[in-house]
Design a protein around this motif. Structure first.
Motif, PDB file in Angstrom:
ATOM      1  N   VAL A  74       0.875  -1.173   0.000  1.00 34.75           N
ATOM      2  CA  VAL A  74       0.000   0.000   0.000  1.00 34.75           C
ATOM      3  C   VAL A  74       0.912   1.223   0.000  1.00 34.75           C
ATOM      4  O   VAL A  74       1.709   1.402   0.924  1.00 34.75           O
ATOM      5  CB  VAL A  74      -0.921   0.017   1.233  1.00 34.75           C
ATOM      6  CG1 VAL A  74      -1.780   1.273   1.237  1.00 34.75           C
ATOM      7  CG2 VAL A  74      -1.784  -1.238   1.269  1.00 34.75           C
TER       8      VAL A  74
ATOM      9  N   LEU B 199       1.461   5.087   0.301  1.00 38.43           N
ATOM     10  CA  LEU B 199       0.949   6.374   0.760  1.00 38.43           C
ATOM     11  C   LEU B 199       1.937   7.461   0.347  1.00 38.43           C
ATOM     12  O   LEU B 199       3.052   7.147  -0.097  1.00 38.43           O
ATOM     13  CB  LEU B 199       0.770   6.343   2.282  1.00 38.43           C
ATOM     14  CG  LEU B 199      -0.169   5.254   2.829  1.00 38.43           C
ATOM     15  CD1 LEU B 199      -0.258   5.340   4.354  1.00 38.43           C
ATOM     16  CD2 LEU B 199      -1.544   5.340   2.207  1.00 38.43           C
ATOM     17  N   PRO B 200       1.572   8.735   0.453  1.00 39.76           N
ATOM     18  CA  PRO B 200       2.476   9.801  -0.010  1.00 39.76           C
ATOM     19  C   PRO B 200       3.877   9.738   0.579  1.00 39.76           C
ATOM     20  O   PRO B 200       4.857  10.010  -0.115  1.00 39.76           O
ATOM     21  CB  PRO B 200       1.747  11.076   0.432  1.00 39.76           C
ATOM     22  CG  PRO B 200       0.305  10.691   0.419  1.00 39.76           C
ATOM     23  CD  PRO B 200       0.265   9.271   0.867  1.00 39.76           C
ATOM     24  N   ASP B 201       4.040   9.396   1.879  1.00 38.93           N
ATOM     25  CA  ASP B 201       5.358   9.375   2.509  1.00 38.93           C
ATOM     26  C   ASP B 201       5.789   7.994   2.967  1.00 38.93           C
ATOM     27  O   ASP B 201       6.895   7.827   3.477  1.00 38.93           O
ATOM     28  CB  ASP B 201       5.369  10.302   3.735  1.00 38.93           C
ATOM     29  CG  ASP B 201       5.192  11.764   3.349  1.00 38.93           C
ATOM     30  OD1 ASP B 201       5.537  12.108   2.208  1.00 38.93           O
ATOM     31  OD2 ASP B 201       4.695  12.538   4.185  1.00 38.93           O
TER      32      ASP B 201
ATOM     33  N   GLU C 211       5.528   3.541   2.461  1.00 40.95           N
ATOM     34  CA  GLU C 211       5.135   2.319   1.768  1.00 40.95           C
ATOM     35  C   GLU C 211       4.849   1.259   2.822  1.00 40.95           C
ATOM     36  O   GLU C 211       5.709   0.942   3.641  1.00 40.95           O
ATOM     37  CB  GLU C 211       6.234   1.843   0.825  1.00 40.95           C
ATOM     38  CG  GLU C 211       5.864   0.591   0.038  1.00 40.95           C
ATOM     39  CD  GLU C 211       6.994   0.102  -0.841  1.00 40.95           C
ATOM     40  OE1 GLU C 211       7.003   0.431  -2.039  1.00 40.95           O
ATOM     41  OE2 GLU C 211       7.887  -0.607  -0.313  1.00 40.95           O
TER      42      GLU C 211
ATOM     43  N   ARG D 257     -14.534   2.194   6.461  1.00 42.60           N
ATOM     44  CA  ARG D 257     -13.282   2.418   7.183  1.00 42.60           C
ATOM     45  C   ARG D 257     -13.437   1.869   8.598  1.00 42.60           C
ATOM     46  O   ARG D 257     -14.443   2.116   9.267  1.00 42.60           O
ATOM     47  CB  ARG D 257     -12.959   3.915   7.213  1.00 42.60           C
ATOM     48  CG  ARG D 257     -11.709   4.269   8.018  1.00 42.60           C
ATOM     49  CD  ARG D 257     -11.463   5.756   7.979  1.00 42.60           C
ATOM     50  NE  ARG D 257     -10.360   6.141   8.847  1.00 42.60           N
ATOM     51  CZ  ARG D 257      -9.349   6.899   8.480  1.00 42.60           C
ATOM     52  NH1 ARG D 257      -9.292   7.352   7.244  1.00 42.60           N
ATOM     53  NH2 ARG D 257      -8.399   7.227   9.335  1.00 42.60           N
TER      54      ARG D 257
ATOM     55  N   THR E 268      -6.893  -1.567   2.458  1.00 45.37           N
ATOM     56  CA  THR E 268      -5.991  -0.428   2.307  1.00 45.37           C
ATOM     57  C   THR E 268      -5.675   0.086   3.710  1.00 45.37           C
ATOM     58  O   THR E 268      -6.585   0.390   4.476  1.00 45.37           O
ATOM     59  CB  THR E 268      -6.631   0.694   1.479  1.00 45.37           C
ATOM     60  OG1 THR E 268      -6.882   0.193   0.160  1.00 45.37           O
ATOM     61  CG2 THR E 268      -5.716   1.895   1.396  1.00 45.37           C
TER      62      THR E 268
ATOM     63  N   LEU F 155      -4.220   2.741   6.433  1.00 45.20           N
ATOM     64  CA  LEU F 155      -4.059   4.186   6.578  1.00 45.20           C
ATOM     65  C   LEU F 155      -3.417   4.498   7.921  1.00 45.20           C
ATOM     66  O   LEU F 155      -3.644   3.800   8.909  1.00 45.20           O
ATOM     67  CB  LEU F 155      -5.417   4.885   6.491  1.00 45.20           C
ATOM     68  CG  LEU F 155      -6.274   4.568   5.260  1.00 45.20           C
ATOM     69  CD1 LEU F 155      -7.653   5.169   5.412  1.00 45.20           C
ATOM     70  CD2 LEU F 155      -5.606   5.067   3.998  1.00 45.20           C
TER      71      LEU F 155
ATOM     72  N   ASN G 192      -1.663   8.261  10.052  1.00 41.77           N
ATOM     73  CA  ASN G 192      -1.255   9.667   9.974  1.00 41.77           C
ATOM     74  C   ASN G 192       0.258   9.791  10.149  1.00 41.77           C
ATOM     75  O   ASN G 192       0.830   9.201  11.072  1.00 41.77           O
ATOM     76  CB  ASN G 192      -1.959  10.483  11.054  1.00 41.77           C
ATOM     77  CG  ASN G 192      -3.441  10.643  10.787  1.00 41.77           C
ATOM     78  OD1 ASN G 192      -3.932  10.279   9.714  1.00 41.77           O
ATOM     79  ND2 ASN G 192      -4.169  11.170  11.754  1.00 41.77           N
ATOM     80  N   THR G 193       0.882  10.559   9.265  1.00 39.80           N
ATOM     81  CA  THR G 193       2.323  10.819   9.351  1.00 39.80           C
ATOM     82  C   THR G 193       2.578  12.304   9.111  1.00 39.80           C
ATOM     83  O   THR G 193       1.809  12.979   8.423  1.00 39.80           O
ATOM     84  CB  THR G 193       3.113   9.996   8.320  1.00 39.80           C
ATOM     85  OG1 THR G 193       2.701  10.381   6.996  1.00 39.80           O
ATOM     86  CG2 THR G 193       2.880   8.510   8.493  1.00 39.80           C
TER      87      THR G 193
END
Length: 246
Positions: A128, A130-132, A134, A178, A220, A222, A224-225
């Motif tokens: 998966v 994510l912007p910042d 993996e 979710r 998927t 998820l 927060n970072t």
């Protein structure tokens, strides 16, 4: 095109170069199209269930009969297990036990099979992105008795900055649903290019009902970072040699 309702006669002026004859009776769920000229081409737009479908028409010499059926798109939903037992009330002790048993599953399955009785394992190894971050979903465990799904993950920082992570924000999404974590364990920060393991469990639903999630879902993940700001290096000016001009 000549378009009629299938009941009343249609009149057209003599010499009108009609290419296709379209029949659609009001309230019916079908449309009939007949070609009236060789090598004719045209475009028919049909409105169905709030969507427009553009159909390209062309007369052909062979295999001139065709049909098409429009159907409502199926909305993907999370898979559920069958014949669920009663809900289990979550507690930190149950949550920690789930994480421990998932990590020790290979050993327990051989030496103490009763400890993992009714547990379903799916080795997914799905990535998966994510912007910042993996995230590799290594394994997903379904604990039937506790109505829990446990995720074993591997996190990889794909940026050139240190990432601050909040394990308490881990969640799994399936289609439009979710599911927030009930208990989680993972690193609070991750250096650039670094890799670390994490895990979390979803136990029941917040309202006390069962989630009945299957381990076969393509979840998927998820979390927060935030990127830690780069610190400016403190540089002490070098004094000029005595007698030199600044």
């Amino acid at each position: 095109m000549l378009i009629d309702n299938g009941h009343d006669a249609s009149e057209v002026e003599e010499g009108t170069p009609l290419r296709f004859h379209i029949t659609h009776a009001p309230g019916s769920n079908f449309i009939l199209v007949q070609s009236l000229q060789p090598d004719a081409a045209g475009r028919l737009t049909a409105i169905y269930d709030g969507a427009a479908y553009v159909i390209q028409l062309r007369t052909v010499a062979a295999d001139s009969v065709a049909s098409i059926i429009f159907g409502k798109a199926e909305v993907a939903t999370a898979k559920r297990v069958e014949a669920p037992p009663e809900p289990v009330k979550f507690s930190p002790r149950i949550g920690l036990s789930l994480l421990d048993r998932a990590r020790a599953y290979p050993v327990l399955a051989k030496s103490l099979p009763k400890a993992v009785e009714g547990v379903t394992l799916r080795a997914q190894n799905r990535k998966v992105v994510l912007p910042d971050l993996e995230i590799t979903v290594q394994e997903v465990y379904r604990f039937s008795k506790e109505d829990a799904v446990v995720f074993l993950l591997r996190l990889h920082n794909t940026t050139d900055r240190t990432l601050e992570l909040a394990p308490s924000t881990f969640a799994a999404r399936v289609a439009q649903e979710r599911f927030e974590q009930s208990i989680a364990n993972g690193p609070r920060s991750l250096e650039p290019g670094a890799t670390a393991d994490a895990e979390f469990a979803i136990v029941g639903l917040p309202d006390g009902n069962r989630n009945d999630l299957s381990a076969d879902n393509a979840f998927t993940i998820l979390v927060n970072t935030t990127r830690r700001e780069a610190l400016a290096a403190n540089v002490t000016p070098t004094p000029s040699p005595e007698g030199s001009q600044p």
